[in-house]
Design an enzyme around this catalytic site. Structure first.
Site, PDB file in Angstrom:
ATOM      1  N   SER A  13       0.827  -1.211   0.000  1.00 17.04           N
ATOM      2  CA  SER A  13       0.000   0.000   0.000  1.00 17.04           C
ATOM      3  C   SER A  13       0.865   1.266   0.000  1.00 17.04           C
ATOM      4  O   SER A  13       0.472   2.282  -0.586  1.00 17.04           O
ATOM      5  CB  SER A  13      -0.979  -0.009   1.176  1.00 17.04           C
ATOM      6  OG  SER A  13      -0.320   0.159   2.402  1.00 17.04           O
ATOM      7  N   ARG A  64      22.335 -14.577   4.546  1.00 22.34           N
ATOM      8  CA  ARG A  64      21.936 -13.189   4.344  1.00 22.34           C
ATOM      9  C   ARG A  64      22.896 -12.459   3.403  1.00 22.34           C
ATOM     10  O   ARG A  64      22.467 -11.674   2.547  1.00 22.34           O
ATOM     11  CB  ARG A  64      21.881 -12.483   5.705  1.00 22.34           C
ATOM     12  CG  ARG A  64      21.018 -11.265   5.748  1.00 22.34           C
ATOM     13  CD  ARG A  64      21.002 -10.655   7.126  1.00 22.34           C
ATOM     14  NE  ARG A  64      20.246 -11.386   8.124  1.00 22.34           N
ATOM     15  CZ  ARG A  64      18.919 -11.430   8.202  1.00 22.34           C
ATOM     16  NH1 ARG A  64      18.175 -10.788   7.315  1.00 22.34           N
ATOM     17  NH2 ARG A  64      18.322 -12.115   9.151  1.00 22.34           N
ATOM     18  N   ARG A  90      12.972  -7.712   5.443  1.00 18.92           N
ATOM     19  CA  ARG A  90      14.246  -8.413   5.640  1.00 18.92           C
ATOM     20  C   ARG A  90      15.262  -7.442   6.246  1.00 18.92           C
ATOM     21  O   ARG A  90      15.323  -6.277   5.849  1.00 18.92           O
ATOM     22  CB  ARG A  90      14.811  -8.911   4.297  1.00 18.92           C
ATOM     23  CG  ARG A  90      13.916  -9.870   3.552  1.00 18.92           C
ATOM     24  CD  ARG A  90      13.771 -11.206   4.239  1.00 18.92           C
ATOM     25  NE  ARG A  90      15.040 -11.887   4.460  1.00 18.92           N
ATOM     26  CZ  ARG A  90      15.185 -12.956   5.231  1.00 18.92           C
ATOM     27  NH1 ARG A  90      14.134 -13.457   5.869  1.00 18.92           N
ATOM     28  NH2 ARG A  90      16.358 -13.523   5.382  1.00 18.92           N
ATOM     29  N   LEU A  92      18.869  -6.005   6.474  1.00 24.35           N
ATOM     30  CA  LEU A  92      19.911  -5.852   5.453  1.00 24.35           C
ATOM     31  C   LEU A  92      21.298  -5.831   6.095  1.00 24.35           C
ATOM     32  O   LEU A  92      21.475  -5.299   7.195  1.00 24.35           O
ATOM     33  CB  LEU A  92      19.674  -4.552   4.683  1.00 24.35           C
ATOM     34  CG  LEU A  92      18.371  -4.552   3.881  1.00 24.35           C
ATOM     35  CD1 LEU A  92      17.977  -3.141   3.473  1.00 24.35           C
ATOM     36  CD2 LEU A  92      18.492  -5.462   2.655  1.00 24.35           C
ATOM     37  N   ASN A 106      13.611   4.190   4.410  1.00 22.74           N
ATOM     38  CA  ASN A 106      12.678   3.200   4.948  1.00 22.74           C
ATOM     39  C   ASN A 106      11.513   3.926   5.615  1.00 22.74           C
ATOM     40  O   ASN A 106      11.660   5.063   6.074  1.00 22.74           O
ATOM     41  CB  ASN A 106      13.388   2.332   5.996  1.00 22.74           C
ATOM     42  CG  ASN A 106      12.492   1.235   6.553  1.00 22.74           C
ATOM     43  OD1 ASN A 106      11.735   0.600   5.805  1.00 22.74           O
ATOM     44  ND2 ASN A 106      12.556   1.006   7.855  1.00 22.74           N
ATOM     45  N   HIS A 108       8.869   3.154   8.781  1.00 30.19           N
ATOM     46  CA  HIS A 108       8.707   2.247   9.918  1.00 30.19           C
ATOM     47  C   HIS A 108       7.461   2.659  10.703  1.00 30.19           C
ATOM     48  O   HIS A 108       7.270   3.847  10.970  1.00 30.19           O
ATOM     49  CB  HIS A 108       9.953   2.306  10.815  1.00 30.19           C
ATOM     50  CG  HIS A 108       9.873   1.372  11.978  1.00 30.19           C
ATOM     51  ND1 HIS A 108      10.123   0.022  11.854  1.00 30.19           N
ATOM     52  CD2 HIS A 108       9.531   1.579  13.267  1.00 30.19           C
ATOM     53  CE1 HIS A 108       9.942  -0.560  13.034  1.00 30.19           C
ATOM     54  NE2 HIS A 108       9.590   0.359  13.906  1.00 30.19           N
ATOM     55  N   SER A 135       7.409   6.708  10.905  1.00 27.77           N
ATOM     56  CA  SER A 135       8.612   7.504  10.661  1.00 27.77           C
ATOM     57  C   SER A 135       9.236   7.109   9.330  1.00 27.77           C
ATOM     58  O   SER A 135       9.357   5.921   9.026  1.00 27.77           O
ATOM     59  CB  SER A 135       9.661   7.246  11.747  1.00 27.77           C
ATOM     60  OG  SER A 135       9.134   7.433  13.048  1.00 27.77           O
ATOM     61  N   GLU A 142      22.522   0.562  11.654  1.00 31.69           N
ATOM     62  CA  GLU A 142      21.773   0.227  12.863  1.00 31.69           C
ATOM     63  C   GLU A 142      20.304  -0.004  12.507  1.00 31.69           C
ATOM     64  O   GLU A 142      19.648   0.898  11.958  1.00 31.69           O
ATOM     65  CB  GLU A 142      21.906   1.382  13.859  1.00 31.69           C
ATOM     66  CG  GLU A 142      21.358   1.074  15.236  1.00 31.69           C
ATOM     67  CD  GLU A 142      21.184   2.337  16.070  1.00 31.69           C
ATOM     68  OE1 GLU A 142      20.495   2.261  17.086  1.00 31.69           O
ATOM     69  OE2 GLU A 142      21.710   3.393  15.671  1.00 31.69           O
ATOM     70  N   LEU A 143      19.752  -1.164  12.826  1.00 25.33           N
ATOM     71  CA  LEU A 143      18.378  -1.517  12.448  1.00 25.33           C
ATOM     72  C   LEU A 143      17.379  -0.496  12.975  1.00 25.33           C
ATOM     73  O   LEU A 143      17.325  -0.250  14.181  1.00 25.33           O
ATOM     74  CB  LEU A 143      18.044  -2.913  12.987  1.00 25.33           C
ATOM     75  CG  LEU A 143      16.633  -3.432  12.668  1.00 25.33           C
ATOM     76  CD1 LEU A 143      16.472  -3.680  11.177  1.00 25.33           C
ATOM     77  CD2 LEU A 143      16.329  -4.668  13.468  1.00 25.33           C
ATOM     78  N   ASP A 144      16.590   0.075  12.065  1.00 25.57           N
ATOM     79  CA  ASP A 144      15.585   1.093  12.427  1.00 25.57           C
ATOM     80  C   ASP A 144      16.194   2.250  13.208  1.00 25.57           C
ATOM     81  O   ASP A 144      15.513   2.924  13.977  1.00 25.57           O
ATOM     82  CB  ASP A 144      14.422   0.471  13.222  1.00 25.57           C
ATOM     83  CG  ASP A 144      13.661  -0.563  12.423  1.00 25.57           C
ATOM     84  OD1 ASP A 144      13.602  -0.430  11.189  1.00 25.57           O
ATOM     85  OD2 ASP A 144      13.144  -1.509  13.039  1.00 25.57           O
TER      86      ASP A 144
HETATM   87  C1  GAR Z   1       3.843  -0.626   6.728  1.00 26.62           C
HETATM   88  O1  GAR Z   1       3.099  -0.334   7.886  1.00 26.62           O
HETATM   89  C2  GAR Z   1       5.306  -0.322   6.956  1.00 26.62           C
HETATM   90  O2  GAR Z   1       5.524   0.817   7.751  1.00 26.62           O
HETATM   91  C3  GAR Z   1       5.755  -1.564   7.664  1.00 26.62           C
HETATM   92  O3  GAR Z   1       5.093  -2.616   7.007  1.00 26.62           O
HETATM   93  C4  GAR Z   1       3.865  -2.123   6.461  1.00 26.62           C
HETATM   94  C5  GAR Z   1       3.831  -2.450   4.991  1.00 26.62           C
HETATM   95  O4  GAR Z   1       2.577  -2.167   4.447  1.00 26.62           O
HETATM   96  N1  GAR Z   1       7.178  -1.719   7.599  1.00 26.62           N
HETATM   97  C6  GAR Z   1       7.870  -2.367   8.539  1.00 26.62           C
HETATM   98  O5  GAR Z   1       7.378  -2.873   9.509  1.00 26.62           O
HETATM   99  C7  GAR Z   1       9.371  -2.384   8.296  1.00 26.62           C
HETATM  100  N2  GAR Z   1      10.043  -3.069   9.359  1.00 26.62           N
HETATM  101  P1  GAR Z   1       2.411  -2.043   2.863  1.00 26.62           P
HETATM  102  O6  GAR Z   1       3.014  -3.316   2.250  1.00 26.62           O
HETATM  103  O7  GAR Z   1       0.930  -2.000   2.662  1.00 26.62           O
HETATM  104  O8  GAR Z   1       3.103  -0.815   2.397  1.00 26.62           O
END
Ligand code: GAR
Length: 209
Positions: A13, A64, A90, A92, A106, A108, A135, A142-144
């Site tokens: 989405s 990985r 995933r 990275l 990204n 999050h 965000s 560093e992850l997120d």
């Molecule tokens: C979203 O809420 C995004 O922020 C989250 O996954 C969803 C994907 O929805 N991302 C994470 O959690 C990254 N670790 P979408 O496929 O409908 O865009």
């Protein structure tokens, strides 16, 4: 327009929001959508709009590092100026992140630095938060943990469950991600050598420690 490759794992989405912004004239162009999940619905969204798609199934790789090497080679075959993670689930490797440092974004689903990792909506509910959100950040090793560029805040309502809260956050994600990609395409957004994100030359946030 700025050329963009999107990496997805699921519904897509957020990808759709980027496609819609592009269709409406935003100064970027998705040149490919890559999924690690063969059945991700986001692939169908891309196809409907004539955007090239590719599947790189992480299960086909022994580790990985080898998956990330193949992913980087595939991305580079499209020579994008920006790579966006749009629900890409995933982790990275540092080598991958270094290769795209400063041109890897990204989104999050939390108000970082709160709730890094998974299950962010349930964890925000369990903690009794009154406010939650999403965000957009530059990806660093560093992850997120990379510097935040833009956040959206939503209220947590008394009768929320993880699904209703996720849906409210997702609506806002669809606004902030295209906005940030537009800034990047306009040349207004940089990752500084100091680890801060800069918009129009002004530091937005301190780098996370
Ligand atoms: C979203 O809420 C995004 O922020 C989250 O996954 C969803 C994907 O929805 N991302 C994470 O959690 C990254 N670790 P979408 O496929 O409908 O865009």
């Amino acid at each position: 327009p700025l050329t963009v490759v999107a990496l997805i794992s699921g519904s897509g989405s957020n990808l759709q929001a980027l496609i819609d912004a592009q269709t409406a004239g935003a100064p970027f162009a998705l040149c490919a959508v890559i999924s690690n999940e063969p059945d991700a619905f986001g692939l169908e969204r891309a196809r409907r709009h004539g955007i090239p798609t590719a599947v790189l199934n992480h299960r086909d790789y022994p580790d990985r590092a080898s998956f990330d090497q193949a992913l980087a080679a595939l991305i580079d075959s499209y020579a994008p100026q920006l790579v966006v993670l749009a629900g890409f689930m995933r982790i990275l490797t540092p080598e991958f992140v270094a290769r795209y440092l400063g041109r890897l974004l990204n989104i999050h689903p939390s108000l970082l630095p709160k709730y890094q990792g998974l299950h962010t909506h349930q964890r925000a509910l369990d903690a009794g938060e009154h406010e939650h959100g999403a965000s957009v950040h530059f990806v660093t090793a560093e992850l997120d943990g990379g510097p935040v560029i833009l956040q959206a805040r939503v209220p947590v309502l008394a009768d929320d469950d993880a699904a209703t809260l996720a849906a409210r956050v997702l609506q806002r994600e669809h606004v902030i991600y295209p906005a940030v990609v537009r800034w990047f395409a306009e040349g207004r957004l940089q990752l500084g050598d100091d680890g801060c994100a800069y918009l129009d030359g002004v530091a937005l946030t301190a780098p996370h420690q």
